[in-house]
Design an enzyme around this catalytic site. Structure first.
Site, PDB file in Angstrom:
ATOM      1  CG  ASP A  10      44.442  34.491  42.830  1.00  0.00           C
ATOM      2  OD1 ASP A  10      44.882  35.031  41.537  1.00  0.00           O
ATOM      3  OD2 ASP A  10      43.535  34.477  43.415  1.00  0.00           O
ATOM      4  CB  SER A  11      45.476  33.462  37.092  1.00  0.00           C
ATOM      5  OG  SER A  11      45.101  34.906  37.194  1.00  0.00           O
ATOM      6  CD  GLN A  26      49.757  55.992  28.506  1.00  0.00           C
ATOM      7  OE1 GLN A  26      48.991  56.690  28.944  1.00  0.00           O
ATOM      8  NE2 GLN A  26      51.018  56.327  28.495  1.00  0.00           N
ATOM      9  CB  THR A  68      37.456  33.332  40.479  1.00  0.00           C
ATOM     10  OG1 THR A  68      38.125  34.223  40.778  1.00  0.00           O
ATOM     11  CG2 THR A  68      36.095  33.276  41.253  1.00  0.00           C
ATOM     12  CB  THR A 105      39.480  36.843  35.025  1.00  0.00           C
ATOM     13  OG1 THR A 105      39.071  37.214  36.412  1.00  0.00           O
ATOM     14  CG2 THR A 105      38.126  35.694  34.753  1.00  0.00           C
ATOM     15  CG  ASP A 106      42.789  38.747  38.661  1.00  0.00           C
ATOM     16  OD1 ASP A 106      41.783  39.329  38.219  1.00  0.00           O
ATOM     17  OD2 ASP A 106      43.130  38.552  40.000  1.00  0.00           O
TER      18      ASP A 106
END
Ligand code: ASP
Length: 339
Positions: A62-63, A275, A17, A94-95
């Site tokens: 885009d990652s 989790q 981004t 960031t993804d």
């Protein structure tokens, strides 16, 4: 610990981004945009700032499109240019930043200088953005501090790279390091917690190339289909991160446990990670965890799933015997887990 003899910092822009612009299909990376935009930021031209050079992926991405080949490209770039720079800032979406930071932390063996991944939730071109602050501070830290590790800098915090998780898709506080303290806090003063940093190695930087492996992540849930699990635990699967409950419990259903045990006996390395973000796996705390332990599943301790998965890539790439892979999965190699 500010640095003395200064070499420039290298900023490697991979996309994300921070370097995006608006298109008809939403934000997308624009080659060349970042360099031009940075030239207009007054703080970056200030003589107090570390000197820097910018290099960019030929096609910034885009990652979401990151692959182990991209991790290798970043690692290879750092290895080849290591002698020229005092540190590296890797601009990244960031993804999947937590995956890349983890992968690089394993891949860049004997790292002696900071490799700081950063990015932003709003692009640099937007009037109101977090890109500027993240960029300036990541550059400042990379140029002024001896930090021999892969880190993530985001929203006033410096994290160990293989401990972070993206926890928020829109707040400027996008990352957390649930199971390890932050390495540094940036406010009116900069506080780097030297006592937490990895010790620099005496050996030369070495880049471990990742080989493709057949790995999976299985998040268990009440009512999951055993057929689906059976399908997954078939060749060519080599390694699995099993996301269990709490401190590492799973159903005591003998059919489920048989499937897991069979997979382990066929040579699939299964690592148990919780989790819960804030957790350390301790399978023997409950009967429902002990049963899983008895199948030959390895504890992932307090590793993030991102760290566990990339560590599997790393260890399999070294072509180690399975027992050695299992042994090293339980050891902290570069601060990724607490024993
Ligand atoms: N989709 C973007 C990326 O990961 C999100 C971001 O950078 O914040 O490349």
């Amino acid at each position: 610990m500010p640095k003395h003899a200064q070499k420039p910092v290298c900023i490697l822009a991979t996309g994300g981004t921070i370097s995006m612009q608006k298109t008809a299909h939403g934000y997308a990376p624009m080659p060349g945009f970042l360099k031009n935009a940075m030239a207009t930021i007054p703080e970056l031209q200030n003589p107090d700032m570390p000197t820097y050079v910018i290099d960019e992926f030929e096609k910034p991405i885009d990652s979401a499109n990151m692959t182990p080949e991209h991790w290798y490209r970043i690692g290879d770039y750092i290895k080849k240019n290591d002698g020229e720079y005092s540190g590296f800032v890797v601009l990244h979406g960031t993804d999947t930043m937590a995956y890349s930071a983890s992968a690089l932390s394993f891949m860049l063996e004997n790292l002696k200088k900071p490799v700081i991944l950063t990015g932003s939730q709003l692009p640099l071109f937007e009037t109101r953005n977090d890109a500027r602050e993240n960029l300036i501070n990541a550059l400042w830290i990379a140029g002024n501090y001896v930090i021999p590790e892969v880190c993530v800098y985001f929203n006033t915090k410096l994290f160990r790279g293989n401990r972070v998780k993206k926890i928020d898709a829109s707040s400027f506080s996008a990352f957390a390091s649930p199971n390890f303290p932050t390495l540094g806090k940036i406010g009116t003063t900069i506080r780097i917690r030297q006592e937490l940093l990895l010790k620099p190695s005496q050996n030369d930087l070495h880049l471990q190339k990742f080989q493709p492996i057949h790995a999976g992540i299985l998040r268990i849930f009440p009512g999951m289909s055993l057929d689906m699990i059976q399908q997954m635990l078939q060749p060519p699967l080599q390694a699995l991160v099993l996301q269990s409950y709490g401190v590492g419990t799973a159903p005591e259903d003998p059919h489920f446990l048989n499937l897991i045990e069979k997979a382990v006996s066929q040579g699939i390395v299964i690592v148990n990670c919780s989790q819960c973000s804030y957790a350390k796996v301790r399978m023997s705390d409950y009967a429902a965890g002990s049963a899983l332990l008895d199948t030959g599943v390895i504890s992932g301790a307090d590793m993030t799933v991102e760290a566990a998965l990339t560590k599997l890539f790393y260890l399999f790439s070294k072509k180690l015997p399975l027992d050695e892979i299992k042994h090293r999965m339980k050891l902290p190699l570069c601060g990724e887990l607490t024993e």
